[in-house]
Design a protein around this motif. Structure first.
Motif, PDB file in Angstrom:
ATOM      1  N   ASP A 220       0.220  61.231 -23.169  1.00  0.00           N
ATOM      2  CA  ASP A 220       1.683  61.178 -23.094  1.00  0.00           C
ATOM      3  C   ASP A 220       2.062  59.750 -22.702  1.00  0.00           C
ATOM      4  O   ASP A 220       1.680  59.267 -21.632  1.00  0.00           O
ATOM      5  N   GLY A 221       2.788  59.072 -23.583  1.00  0.00           N
ATOM      6  CA  GLY A 221       3.067  57.654 -23.382  1.00  0.00           C
ATOM      7  C   GLY A 221       4.184  57.377 -22.388  1.00  0.00           C
ATOM      8  O   GLY A 221       5.056  58.207 -22.150  1.00  0.00           O
TER       9      GLY A 221
ATOM     10  N   ASP B  69       2.427  57.956 -17.826  1.00  0.00           N
ATOM     11  CA  ASP B  69       3.753  57.553 -17.368  1.00  0.00           C
ATOM     12  C   ASP B  69       3.845  57.715 -15.858  1.00  0.00           C
ATOM     13  O   ASP B  69       3.542  58.790 -15.329  1.00  0.00           O
TER      14      ASP B  69
ATOM     15  N   THR C 248       6.977  63.462 -23.989  1.00  0.00           N
ATOM     16  CA  THR C 248       6.296  64.397 -23.088  1.00  0.00           C
ATOM     17  C   THR C 248       6.328  65.813 -23.673  1.00  0.00           C
ATOM     18  O   THR C 248       5.322  66.534 -23.636  1.00  0.00           O
TER      19      THR C 248
ATOM     20  N   SER D  59       5.810  63.135 -15.505  1.00  0.00           N
ATOM     21  CA  SER D  59       6.441  64.380 -15.983  1.00  0.00           C
ATOM     22  C   SER D  59       5.414  65.415 -16.438  1.00  0.00           C
ATOM     23  O   SER D  59       5.585  66.613 -16.183  1.00  0.00           O
TER      24      SER D  59
HETATM   25 MG    MG Z   1       7.990  61.374 -20.888  1.00  0.00          MG
END
Ligand code: MG
Ligand code: ATP
Length: 212
Positions: A85-86, A40, A17, A44
């Motif tokens: 963002d994974g 995700d 992130t 986040s």
């Molecule tokens: Mg993250």
């Protein structure tokens, strides 16, 4: 068509992130139209955007079903860059992000154990490359390196076991990364001439060269 970069590593806390947000902000500061996709469920990146009340200047959208590659067809329209963002662990989410990407960045802490933990991700990317003529490309990024340490030979050797390169220059473990994000900013905003901002710009330069 937007260029799509995803930041993936099934291991929690690898720095995904942090890297995704900083790359998106750096691209935005270079006058690109950027979309940040938060894949995700923890959300986040969305929390970061809300903390700053959208001051980042680019949209952050949540796509937390494994259909990212399909949804991006229309969502990415009009953008120069999409940064994903994974998610940690969720294999289907990661597979979907791989399918959607032109480039996968894999942040790893500088330890052979952390690199070996990427085995399944590396295999997933290589399987995808075989059916698509090599897309996405992929590279490791050393993240949260301790100050003053050079990349140990063991780490370089562990990475060499895979075919993917390791980007030059690490992201070091610096308080400013976490501190700047508390109120929705980045190190590029809070200390634009600092060492952390330099590290991000140095990585971005190599990424841009890969797309040139
Ligand atoms: Mg993250
Ligand atoms: N370069 C860095 N220097 C200092 N702290 C960092 C750095 N990168 C990440 N962190 C901190 O480490 C923690 C994990 O980072 P981050 O949330 O970016 O990882 P992640 O891979 O996205 O985690 P998750 O798998 O839970 O989504 C956070 O508290 C973050 O602030």
């Amino acid at each position: 068509m937007a260029n799509v970069i995803s930041v993936l590593n099934p291991k929690g806390g690898a720095g995904k992130t942090t890297l995704a947000i900083h790359l998106a902000r750096a691209l935005h500061l270079d006058n690109n139209k950027v979309l940040l996709v938060d894949s995700d469920r923890q959300g986040s990146a969305r929390d970061w955007n809300e903390a700053g009340d959208g001051r980042s200047g680019f949209p952050v959208v949540g796509l937390d079903r494994p259909t990212i590659e399909k949804e991006l067809v229309s969502l990415a329209e009009g953008y120069d860059w999409v940064v994903i963002d994974g998610a940690a662990k969720l294999e289907k989410m990661i597979a979907s992000a791989v399918k959607a990407s032109d480039l996968v960045l894999i942040p790893v802490q500088p330890s052979p154990l952390d690199i070996w933990a990427c085995d399944s991700l590396v295999e997933m990317i290589q399987a995808r490359q075989q059916v698509t003529d090599g897309i996405p490309s992929a590279a490791f990024v050393v993240s949260r390196a301790k100050k003053g340490t050079v990349l140990a030979r063991e780490v370089a050797d562990a990475v060499r076991d895979y075919e993917f390169p390791i980007l030059h220059g690490s992201i070091h473990d610096r308080t400013i990364f976490a501190k700047s994000m508390i109120d929705g900013a980045t190190v590029l905003d809070d200390e634009p001439e600092g060492a952390a901002a330099f590290e991000i710009r140095h990585l971005l330069k190599q990424i841009m060269e890969a797309f040139a």
